[in-house]
Design an enzyme around this catalytic site. Structure first.
Site, PDB file in Angstrom:
ATOM      1  N   SER A   1     -60.605  90.388 -36.224  1.00 53.44           N
ATOM      2  CA  SER A   1     -59.171  90.239 -36.472  1.00 53.44           C
ATOM      3  C   SER A   1     -58.440  90.910 -35.320  1.00 53.44           C
ATOM      4  O   SER A   1     -58.532  92.128 -35.128  1.00 53.44           O
ATOM      5  CB  SER A   1     -58.792  90.917 -37.790  1.00 53.44           C
TER       6      SER A   1
ATOM      7  N   HIS B   1     -59.910  85.830 -35.506  1.00 51.42           N
ATOM      8  CA  HIS B   1     -59.066  85.706 -36.694  1.00 51.42           C
ATOM      9  C   HIS B   1     -57.680  86.240 -36.330  1.00 51.42           C
ATOM     10  O   HIS B   1     -57.552  87.376 -35.860  1.00 51.42           O
ATOM     11  CB  HIS B   1     -59.711  86.519 -37.818  1.00 51.42           C
TER      12      HIS B   1
ATOM     13  N   ASP C   1     -53.969  87.165 -37.556  1.00 46.84           N
ATOM     14  CA  ASP C   1     -53.185  87.516 -38.742  1.00 46.84           C
ATOM     15  C   ASP C   1     -51.699  87.362 -38.467  1.00 46.84           C
ATOM     16  O   ASP C   1     -51.113  88.143 -37.721  1.00 46.84           O
ATOM     17  CB  ASP C   1     -53.495  88.964 -39.151  1.00 46.84           C
TER      18      ASP C   1
ATOM     19  N   MET D   1     -48.039  87.580 -39.956  1.00 47.32           N
ATOM     20  CA  MET D   1     -47.297  88.209 -41.057  1.00 47.32           C
ATOM     21  C   MET D   1     -45.807  88.089 -40.780  1.00 47.32           C
ATOM     22  O   MET D   1     -45.360  88.299 -39.651  1.00 47.32           O
ATOM     23  CB  MET D   1     -47.686  89.683 -41.172  1.00 47.32           C
TER      24      MET D   1
ATOM     25  N   HIS E   1     -54.605  82.980 -40.068  1.00 45.06           N
ATOM     26  CA  HIS E   1     -54.373  83.407 -41.456  1.00 45.06           C
ATOM     27  C   HIS E   1     -52.870  83.608 -41.628  1.00 45.06           C
ATOM     28  O   HIS E   1     -52.320  84.583 -41.129  1.00 45.06           O
ATOM     29  CB  HIS E   1     -55.172  84.702 -41.684  1.00 45.06           C
TER      30      HIS E   1
ATOM     31  N   MET F   1     -50.002  84.754 -43.490  1.00 40.42           N
ATOM     32  CA  MET F   1     -49.495  85.593 -44.583  1.00 40.42           C
ATOM     33  C   MET F   1     -47.975  85.521 -44.531  1.00 40.42           C
ATOM     34  O   MET F   1     -47.282  86.466 -44.132  1.00 40.42           O
ATOM     35  CB  MET F   1     -49.998  87.036 -44.415  1.00 40.42           C
TER      36      MET F   1
ATOM     37  N   MET G   1     -59.551  87.566 -50.366  1.00 41.69           N
ATOM     38  CA  MET G   1     -59.048  88.805 -49.756  1.00 41.69           C
ATOM     39  C   MET G   1     -59.732  90.010 -50.410  1.00 41.69           C
ATOM     40  O   MET G   1     -59.758  90.130 -51.630  1.00 41.69           O
ATOM     41  CB  MET G   1     -57.527  88.924 -49.926  1.00 41.69           C
TER      42      MET G   1
ATOM     43  N   ASP H   1     -62.003  89.036 -46.081  1.00 44.40           N
ATOM     44  CA  ASP H   1     -61.133  89.669 -45.091  1.00 44.40           C
ATOM     45  C   ASP H   1     -60.583  90.965 -45.671  1.00 44.40           C
ATOM     46  O   ASP H   1     -59.901  90.949 -46.697  1.00 44.40           O
ATOM     47  CB  ASP H   1     -59.999  88.666 -44.788  1.00 44.40           C
ATOM     48  N   GLY H   2     -60.896  92.080 -44.996  1.00 48.17           N
ATOM     49  CA  GLY H   2     -60.340  93.368 -45.392  1.00 48.17           C
ATOM     50  C   GLY H   2     -61.423  94.384 -45.692  1.00 48.17           C
ATOM     51  O   GLY H   2     -62.228  94.201 -46.599  1.00 48.17           O
TER      52      GLY H   2
HETATM   53  C1  DX5 Z   1     -55.113  92.167 -43.755  1.00 49.22           C
HETATM   54  C2  DX5 Z   1     -55.515  91.191 -42.675  1.00 49.22           C
HETATM   55  C3  DX5 Z   1     -56.887  91.473 -42.164  1.00 49.22           C
HETATM   56  C4  DX5 Z   1     -57.052  92.811 -41.498  1.00 49.22           C
HETATM   57  C5  DX5 Z   1     -58.503  93.150 -41.382  1.00 49.22           C
HETATM   58  O1  DX5 Z   1     -53.853  91.861 -44.194  1.00 49.22           O
HETATM   59  O2  DX5 Z   1     -55.493  89.873 -43.181  1.00 49.22           O
HETATM   60  O3  DX5 Z   1     -57.373  90.411 -41.339  1.00 49.22           O
HETATM   61  O4  DX5 Z   1     -56.447  92.856 -40.227  1.00 49.22           O
HETATM   62  O5  DX5 Z   1     -58.618  94.446 -40.882  1.00 49.22           O
HETATM   63  P1  DX5 Z   1     -59.719  95.485 -41.435  1.00 49.22           P
HETATM   64  O6  DX5 Z   1     -61.063  94.892 -41.147  1.00 49.22           O
HETATM   65  O7  DX5 Z   1     -59.421  96.718 -40.675  1.00 49.22           O
HETATM   66  O8  DX5 Z   1     -59.496  95.622 -42.920  1.00 49.22           O
HETATM   67 ZN    ZN Z   2     -56.574  88.193 -42.149  1.00 52.68          ZN
END
Ligand code: DX5
Ligand code: ZN
Length: 216
Positions: A5, A30, A32, A34, A64, A66, A137, A172-173
């Site tokens: 990520s 990946h 992210d 947001m 991804h 969000m 998640m 993920d997470g």
């Molecule tokens: C969380 C994200 C993840 C996150 C993963 O909202 O969707 O992709 O960046 O990071 P780690 O592996 O540190 O939990």
């Molecule tokens: Zn993610």
């Protein structure tokens, strides 16, 4: 697959960090996205993805989303170079999913449905067949570096049991060398990793990727 990520990468050296992760065995990246509404954080838009695509023409880019309203973002991210687009079940009502997957496929991308940790699996089972991937998640989305929620393992198994065999499952997470074996045993195919990978010294990152994958 092990997918770094990029949220945990050094944004001032994003291309280098990504290139090095791929050189030591990552299978794709990946991304992210947001919006500050669906989650209380703001990250990156299509311009960042476009630069990554230009720097890394062959890498598999997993986006991804969000965001509260993913519809208007599908085209810009696909045009910027996404290979895969995941939307959240919480913001796409069941009645709109078939059309949305149709649009994503029409843009040349595969389509994923993400489920937050408190969402009952049964609520979305009927639409699993529309998608190429279900993202379970294992933290509440918004930030990297959170602890893995242990119940996610049982949730992943439940998705695996009810999903068609060709459906891919991503988690993920909080995925790290200690949680990855549980995640793999639960039937997860794609493991996202942020802080466990980029938080490690550059010299140790190959070892982290091997540990996450469970094999060389
Ligand atoms: C969380 C994200 C993840 C996150 C993963 O909202 O969707 O992709 O960046 O990071 P780690 O592996 O540190 O939990
Ligand atoms: Zn993610």
């Amino acid at each position: 697959m092990v997918l770094p990520s990029i949220l945990s990468a050094d944004f001032a050296r994003l291309g280098d960090d990504c290139q090095r992760a791929l050189a030591v065995g990552a299978d794709g990246l990946h991304v992210d996205v947001m919006d500050g509404h669906f989650v209380p954080n703001l990250t990156m838009g299509p311009a960042v993805l476009k630069s990554l695509r230009e720097a890394l023409p062959d890498v598999w880019l997993d986006v991804h989303l969000m965001v509260e309203d993913p519809g208007p973002m599908l085209e810009p991210f696909a045009e910027a170079g996404a290979d895969h687009l995941t939307v959240h079940a919480e913001v796409v009502p069941e009645a709109k999913r078939a059309a949305m997957v149709g649009r994503i496929h029409g843009l040349g991308c595969s389509a994923g449905l993400a489920l937050n940790p408190d969402r009952p699996i049964e609520a979305d089972e009927a639409s699993f067949g529309l998608f190429d991937l279900i993202l379970v998640m294992s933290v509440f989305p918004g930030f990297s570096g959170q602890s893995f929620i242990a119940e996610s393992v049982a949730r992943c198994k439940q998705v695996r049991r009810s999903a068609p065999p060709t459906l891919r499952i991503e988690m993920d997470g909080g995925i790290a060398p200690d949680t990855a074996p549980l995640v793999r045993a639960a039937g997860c195919d794609l493991l996202v990793t942020g802080s466990a990978l980029f938080g490690a010294k550059a010299i140790d990152r190959q070892e982290v990727i091997v540990a996450l994958r469970g094999t060389l």
